[in-house]
Design a protein around this motif. Sequence first.
Motif, PDB file in Angstrom:
ATOM      1  N   GLY A 142       0.817  -1.203   0.000  1.00  0.00           N
ATOM      2  CA  GLY A 142       0.000   0.000   0.000  1.00  0.00           C
ATOM      3  C   GLY A 142       0.852   1.254   0.000  1.00  0.00           C
ATOM      4  N   VAL A 143       1.969   1.232   0.724  1.00  0.00           N
ATOM      5  CA  VAL A 143       2.899   2.365   0.725  1.00  0.00           C
ATOM      6  C   VAL A 143       3.539   2.509  -0.648  1.00  0.00           C
ATOM      7  CG1 VAL A 143       5.086   3.218   1.650  1.00  0.00           C
ATOM      8  CG2 VAL A 143       3.369   2.258   3.208  1.00  0.00           C
ATOM      9  N   MET A 144       3.956   1.390  -1.231  1.00  0.00           N
ATOM     10  CA  MET A 144       4.602   1.409  -2.550  1.00  0.00           C
ATOM     11  C   MET A 144       3.692   2.005  -3.615  1.00  0.00           C
ATOM     12  SD  MET A 144       6.462  -2.328  -2.583  1.00  0.00           S
ATOM     13  CE  MET A 144       6.721  -2.218  -4.349  1.00  0.00           C
ATOM     14  N   HIS A 145       2.389   1.760  -3.513  1.00  0.00           N
ATOM     15  CA  HIS A 145       1.449   2.224  -4.523  1.00  0.00           C
ATOM     16  C   HIS A 145       0.765   3.533  -4.142  1.00  0.00           C
ATOM     17  CE1 HIS A 145       1.628  -2.216  -5.501  1.00  0.00           C
ATOM     18  NE2 HIS A 145       1.897  -1.663  -6.670  1.00  0.00           N
ATOM     19  N   GLY A 146       1.237   4.165  -3.068  1.00  0.00           N
ATOM     20  CA  GLY A 146       0.700   5.462  -2.687  1.00  0.00           C
ATOM     21  C   GLY A 146      -0.628   5.423  -1.960  1.00  0.00           C
ATOM     22  N   ALA A 150       4.267   7.316   2.980  1.00  0.00           N
ATOM     23  CA  ALA A 150       5.557   6.623   2.959  1.00  0.00           C
ATOM     24  C   ALA A 150       6.089   6.348   4.360  1.00  0.00           C
ATOM     25  CB  ALA A 150       6.574   7.444   2.168  1.00  0.00           C
ATOM     26  N   ASN A 151       5.710   7.202   5.322  1.00  0.00           N
ATOM     27  CA  ASN A 151       6.225   7.021   6.682  1.00  0.00           C
ATOM     28  C   ASN A 151       5.224   6.300   7.592  1.00  0.00           C
ATOM     29  OD1 ASN A 151       4.355   9.027   6.796  1.00  0.00           O
ATOM     30  ND2 ASN A 151       5.702  10.565   7.722  1.00  0.00           N
ATOM     31  N   SER A 152       4.308   5.555   7.010  1.00  0.00           N
ATOM     32  CA  SER A 152       3.347   4.803   7.810  1.00  0.00           C
ATOM     33  C   SER A 152       4.067   3.804   8.714  1.00  0.00           C
ATOM     34  CB  SER A 152       2.374   4.039   6.899  1.00  0.00           C
ATOM     35  OG  SER A 152       1.551   4.925   6.175  1.00  0.00           O
ATOM     36  N   PRO A 190     -14.088   0.700   9.591  1.00  0.00           N
ATOM     37  CA  PRO A 190     -13.907   2.082   9.114  1.00  0.00           C
ATOM     38  C   PRO A 190     -13.359   3.011  10.197  1.00  0.00           C
ATOM     39  CG  PRO A 190     -16.022   1.224   8.402  1.00  0.00           C
ATOM     40  CD  PRO A 190     -15.477   0.246   9.401  1.00  0.00           C
ATOM     41  N   ILE A 191     -13.764   2.796  11.447  1.00  0.00           N
ATOM     42  CA  ILE A 191     -13.246   3.618  12.543  1.00  0.00           C
ATOM     43  C   ILE A 191     -11.747   3.403  12.702  1.00  0.00           C
ATOM     44  CG2 ILE A 191     -13.313   3.988  15.044  1.00  0.00           C
ATOM     45  CD1 ILE A 191     -16.294   3.207  14.926  1.00  0.00           C
ATOM     46  N   MET A 192     -11.326   2.131  12.676  1.00  0.00           N
ATOM     47  CA  MET A 192      -9.902   1.815  12.782  1.00  0.00           C
ATOM     48  C   MET A 192      -9.112   2.452  11.654  1.00  0.00           C
ATOM     49  SD  MET A 192      -9.943  -2.209  13.839  1.00  0.00           S
ATOM     50  CE  MET A 192      -8.196  -2.366  13.421  1.00  0.00           C
ATOM     51  N   MET A 193      -9.626   2.332  10.424  1.00  0.00           N
ATOM     52  CA  MET A 193      -8.914   2.880   9.276  1.00  0.00           C
ATOM     53  C   MET A 193      -8.853   4.404   9.318  1.00  0.00           C
ATOM     54  SD  MET A 193      -7.619   0.429   7.561  1.00  0.00           S
ATOM     55  CE  MET A 193      -7.298  -0.177   9.236  1.00  0.00           C
ATOM     56  N   ALA A 194      -9.919   5.039   9.805  1.00  0.00           N
ATOM     57  CA  ALA A 194      -9.925   6.495   9.925  1.00  0.00           C
ATOM     58  C   ALA A 194      -8.877   6.946  10.935  1.00  0.00           C
ATOM     59  CB  ALA A 194     -11.312   6.986  10.330  1.00  0.00           C
ATOM     60  N   CYS A 195      -8.770   6.205  12.044  1.00  0.00           N
ATOM     61  CA  CYS A 195      -7.771   6.543  13.062  1.00  0.00           C
ATOM     62  C   CYS A 195      -6.354   6.345  12.527  1.00  0.00           C
ATOM     63  CB  CYS A 195      -7.985   5.683  14.301  1.00  0.00           C
ATOM     64  SG  CYS A 195      -9.477   6.076  15.227  1.00  0.00           S
ATOM     65  N   ILE A 196      -6.157   5.263  11.793  1.00  0.00           N
ATOM     66  CA  ILE A 196      -4.835   4.989  11.229  1.00  0.00           C
ATOM     67  C   ILE A 196      -4.467   6.058  10.207  1.00  0.00           C
ATOM     68  CG2 ILE A 196      -3.555   3.401   9.734  1.00  0.00           C
ATOM     69  CD1 ILE A 196      -5.103   1.126  11.165  1.00  0.00           C
ATOM     70  N   ALA A 197      -5.421   6.422   9.345  1.00  0.00           N
ATOM     71  CA  ALA A 197      -5.160   7.450   8.334  1.00  0.00           C
ATOM     72  C   ALA A 197      -4.862   8.787   8.993  1.00  0.00           C
ATOM     73  CB  ALA A 197      -6.368   7.577   7.409  1.00  0.00           C
ATOM     74  N   SER A 198      -5.609   9.126  10.046  1.00  0.00           N
ATOM     75  CA  SER A 198      -5.403  10.389  10.748  1.00  0.00           C
ATOM     76  C   SER A 198      -4.036  10.429  11.407  1.00  0.00           C
ATOM     77  CB  SER A 198      -6.500  10.580  11.803  1.00  0.00           C
ATOM     78  OG  SER A 198      -6.259  11.728  12.571  1.00  0.00           O
ATOM     79  N   LEU A 203       1.574  12.340  11.533  1.00  0.00           N
ATOM     80  CA  LEU A 203       3.001  12.035  11.545  1.00  0.00           C
ATOM     81  C   LEU A 203       3.693  12.666  10.344  1.00  0.00           C
ATOM     82  CD1 LEU A 203       5.351  10.536  12.838  1.00  0.00           C
ATOM     83  CD2 LEU A 203       4.703   8.502  11.518  1.00  0.00           C
ATOM     84  N   ALA A 204       3.021  12.608   9.195  1.00  0.00           N
ATOM     85  CA  ALA A 204       3.605  13.197   7.990  1.00  0.00           C
ATOM     86  C   ALA A 204       3.819  14.703   8.169  1.00  0.00           C
ATOM     87  CB  ALA A 204       2.698  12.917   6.786  1.00  0.00           C
ATOM     88  N   LEU A 205       2.841  15.385   8.778  1.00  0.00           N
ATOM     89  CA  LEU A 205       2.952  16.817   9.020  1.00  0.00           C
ATOM     90  C   LEU A 205       4.072  17.123  10.022  1.00  0.00           C
ATOM     91  CD1 LEU A 205      -0.821  17.812   9.232  1.00  0.00           C
ATOM     92  CD2 LEU A 205       0.784  18.411   7.392  1.00  0.00           C
TER      93      LEU A 205
END
Length: 208
Positions: A142-146, A150-152, A190-198, A203-205
């Motif tokens: 998933g990181v490789m394909h964007g 990248a820093n997940s 979806p809650i888990m994925m939203a938290c992970i994405a957030s 972290l990226a910021l």
Amino acid sequence: MVNANAEKKPRRQQILEALAGELETSPGAPITTAGLARAVGISEAALYRHFPSKAKMFEALIEFSEETIFGLITRIQNEETGALSRCEKTLKLILGFSSRNPGITRILIGDALVGENQRLRVRVNQFNERIETQIKQFLREGVMHGELPANSQISAIANLIISVAEGRMSQYVRSSFNRNPMEFWDQQWPIMMACIASESEDLALAVS
């Protein structure tokens, strides 16, 4: 007494189904080869012709779990392209397998292995580690394909996903199989994925 349909099944399969059944219907009770032989309708001597020990029966159920789950994970890998979709379907697969196989679930979380041969616990740990490794691989792709930043934190995310699934399986066993491991999963994912994405965005910021 063994019914006519059971007689059509290979004896080895009958024995393993009896073991899974005992694990489901008699949680906490010791599983004996004498009891399994009675459940199948054969002598202990006949049972030992198929399995030299009770540990070998447990191993056979673990092997069944491995073959079933990893065979279906391969299908998911071939049919799904998105990393998160692969993760979701893999976890739904595991939880669905658990809900259909309550006795085996006790083995996979280690509950049924207390007092059994240590190598069984090692085998189950390897099984769970293999699933976590597969989730990590999906996330790395998933990181490789964007699809993911990248820093997940791949290891942390994979461990969180697996821990939630294992927790739901443990709830299933503790509730005497009344609390289905699939309960609320469609809302929780979806809650888990939203938290992970957030978290990944924060972290990226922070490092930019």
